[in-house]
Design an enzyme around this catalytic site. Structure first.
Site, PDB file in Angstrom:
ATOM      1  N   GLY A 251       0.914  -1.723  -0.258  1.00  0.00           N
ATOM      2  CA  GLY A 251       0.154  -0.173  -0.061  1.00  0.00           C
ATOM      3  C   GLY A 251       1.076   1.388  -0.308  1.00  0.00           C
ATOM      4  O   GLY A 251       0.150   2.126  -0.175  1.00  0.00           O
ATOM      5  N   GLU A 293       3.843  -6.699   1.956  1.00  0.00           N
ATOM      6  CA  GLU A 293       3.707  -6.370   0.236  1.00  0.00           C
ATOM      7  C   GLU A 293       3.925  -6.037  -0.566  1.00  0.00           C
ATOM      8  O   GLU A 293       2.517  -5.320  -0.857  1.00  0.00           O
ATOM      9  CB  GLU A 293       2.269  -7.806   0.517  1.00  0.00           C
ATOM     10  CG  GLU A 293       2.798  -8.812   0.607  1.00  0.00           C
ATOM     11  CD  GLU A 293       1.254  -9.148   1.445  1.00  0.00           C
ATOM     12  OE1 GLU A 293       1.227 -10.448   1.176  1.00  0.00           O
ATOM     13  OE2 GLU A 293       0.210  -8.907   1.366  1.00  0.00           O
ATOM     14  N   CYS A 364     -15.732   3.260 -26.972  1.00  0.00           N
ATOM     15  CA  CYS A 364     -16.721   3.932 -27.638  1.00  0.00           C
ATOM     16  C   CYS A 364     -17.767   4.091 -26.219  1.00  0.00           C
ATOM     17  O   CYS A 364     -18.966   3.225 -25.788  1.00  0.00           O
ATOM     18  CB  CYS A 364     -17.378   2.797 -28.782  1.00  0.00           C
ATOM     19  SG  CYS A 364     -17.222   2.402 -29.602  1.00  0.00           S
TER      20      CYS A 364
HETATM   21  C1  LIG Z   1      -3.106  -5.441  -3.226  1.00  0.00           C
HETATM   22  C2  LIG Z   1      -2.243  -6.014  -2.265  1.00  0.00           C
HETATM   23  C3  LIG Z   1      -0.821  -4.957  -2.096  1.00  0.00           C
HETATM   24  C4  LIG Z   1      -0.356  -4.541  -3.169  1.00  0.00           C
HETATM   25  O1  LIG Z   1      -0.794  -2.882  -3.102  1.00  0.00           O
HETATM   26  P1  LIG Z   1       0.015  -1.672  -4.024  1.00  0.00           P
HETATM   27  O2  LIG Z   1      -0.805  -1.101  -3.106  1.00  0.00           O
HETATM   28  O3  LIG Z   1       0.437  -1.958  -4.640  1.00  0.00           O
HETATM   29  O4  LIG Z   1       1.319  -2.358  -3.066  1.00  0.00           O
HETATM   30  C5  LIG Z   1      -0.306  -6.385  -1.156  1.00  0.00           C
HETATM   31  N1  LIG Z   1      -1.507  -7.122  -0.805  1.00  0.00           N
HETATM   32  C6  LIG Z   1      -2.073  -7.390  -0.537  1.00  0.00           C
HETATM   33  C7  LIG Z   1      -3.659  -8.041   0.120  1.00  0.00           C
HETATM   34  C8  LIG Z   1      -2.976  -6.642  -1.747  1.00  0.00           C
HETATM   35  O5  LIG Z   1      -4.511  -7.654  -1.593  1.00  0.00           O
END
Ligand SMILES: *Cc1c(COP(=O)(O)O)cnc(C)c1O
Length: 434
Positions: A251, A293, A364
């Site tokens: 995130g 992540e 479109c």
């Molecule tokens: C989408 C997602 C991420 C990555 O989020 P980013 O905003 O792209 O860094 C990480 N973990 C989970 C569980 C996600 O659904």
């Protein structure tokens, strides 16, 4: 002049936009448009800064995992894996891609709020390293699947920590009204942990949360880490177990506009690590492995999409439409949630940007826009329009709407370019038609 913020972008002697040593106008000529261009150098730089932050602030006890949904193809999996990151997948298709790229199954983490029986079977059979269980129903199904294959599976539980991460509500996933995860406040999380420990083919290895996306502040992450670590301690002490890891999700925000704030990524780990050390000392538990992540932040600013300008339509006192040869089929993000982007003409990058444009696609749909109120250089048909920060959630969200073909993707590094995803052909479009 348009402000260019990504470290892989510059304006060259010709006054053209350059990405990692490649002139964008030349890339457009060589490969055609629309074209996704990704800087391998920038992707590797960000991967390293995350990996190094674990060494520097957390004794190397954990690692970043690339959320491959941001941009998933075989070469991307290879690049991030070679930088020491694991890969996170959210579907059988992403799992297949990572395995085809040669990523060892043990380095793959499987996520998702509604994994099908077939996807769980595929994950268990392949031997993925960790399955993040979203709900109790899935937990029971996974136990059956693992039993049927005579395997034991490492799981973590996806928890809703109830954190408001101040972002657009479509991309906010940590609060209670969310389709993702197990609720913390109601006691559901503790019950889920207890149930997991009763089962014989799943092993409770950790907890997971993901509080949202495009977050520009550190506090929500620190707050989430605190909440999750306290839950981890509660579970360990009440249920007499040791959990291997805490996965704090992704995130981390990126620049889409000059005005976007920015926090160096290693500051997240620095701040989170301090709080984790404090809590572990207070509550007398050893430090868990930490996973994060990142998806968007690994690849977002590394990408640029190139288009050719076509029809210009100036509607007096209304707006100026600048139509391009792509649109919502290669980038649906403005149509979906009015995402900000920085746009410029790659062949006039050093010229003044004082033309107020609505960048329109060729689909479109009236809503098929890439950006409104974009200040670009004075446009003419044939100019090359560059949209910046399109590395994440562009190719991966693309479609064949209006039977448009998906553009090719080219990876650039130190002045060299190579195709990593071929552009689709009309033949590809009818491949599965009967
Ligand atoms: C989408 C997602 C991420 C990555 O989020 P980013 O905003 O792209 O860094 C990480 N973990 C989970 C569980 C996600 O659904």
């Amino acid at each position: 002049m348009v402000h260019i913020y990504s470290p892989c972008l510059s304006i060259n002697k010709m006054g053209h936009l350059d990405i990692s040593g490649c002139d964008c106008t030349q890339l457009a000529r060589q490969y055609g448009t629309p074209l996704y261009v990704m800087s391998e150098d920038e992707i590797r730089r960000v991967c390293r800064s995350y990996a190094e932050s674990f060494q520097k602030y957390y004794h190397g006890n954990g690692k970043p995992i690339y959320a491959s949904k941001a941009f998933c193809c075989k070469e991307m999996c290879r690049i991030v894996f070679s930088e020491g990151l694991d890969i996170e997948v959210v579907s059988g298709g992403e799992l297949y891609t990572a395995l085809q790229a040669g990523i060892p199954a043990k380095n793959i983490h499987f996520q998702g709020n509604n994994k099908s029986y077939a996807e769980l079977e595929y994950a268990v059979k392949s031997g993925v390293g960790n399955i993040v269980v979203d709900n109790m129903q899935e937990l029971e199904t996974l136990e059956k699947v693992a039993k049927a294959y005579g395997k034991t599976v490492s799981v973590s539980l996806r928890i809703k920590p109830g954190i408001d991460a101040h972002t657009h509500e479509f991309i906010r996933t940590g609060q209670i009204d969310s389709k993702f995860g197990i609720d913390l406040a109601s006691g559901e999380a503790m019950a889920a942990a207890k149930r997991t420990l009763e089962l014989s083919h799943v092993i409770l290895d950790g907890l997971h949360c993901h509080i949202g996306s495009q977050i520009m502040e550190i506090e929500p992450f620190v707050h989430a880490a605190e909440t999750m670590l306290n839950l981890l301690c509660d579970i360990e002490q009440l249920l007499d177990v040791e959990l291997e890891h805490l996965n704090l999700g992704g995130g981390f925000g990126i620049h889409y506009k000059e005005t976007d704030g920015f926090i160096p990524y290693d500051q997240y780990m620095a701040a989170v690590s301090v709080r984790i050390h404090e809590i572990c000392t207070e509550r007398g538990i050893r430090l868990p492995k930490i996973y994060i992540e990142p998806g968007r932040s690994i690849v977002g600013e590394a990408g640029v999409t190139l288009y050719t300008v076509g029809t210009l339509k100036e509607i007096p006192n209304v707006r100026n439409y600048v139509a391009i040869d792509g649109g919502m089929f290669d980038n649906p993000r403005y149509a979906l949630y009015q995402s900000d982007y920085t746009c410029l003409l790659a062949n006039k990058a050093s010229c003044k940007a004082n033309y107020l444009a609505t960048i329109a696609g060729k689909c479109c749909e009236s809503g098929d826009l890439i950006q409104e109120n974009a200040l670009i250089q004075s446009p003419e048909p044939g100019d090359i329009l560059a949209v910046l920060s399109t590395g994440a959630y562009n190719y991966s969200m693309s479609s064949n709407y209006n039977r448009n073909v998906r553009p090719a993707c080219v990876m650039v590094s130190e002045g060299k370019s190579r195709v990593v995803i071929k552009g689709e052909t009309y033949e590809d479009l009818v491949r599965n038609d009967i």
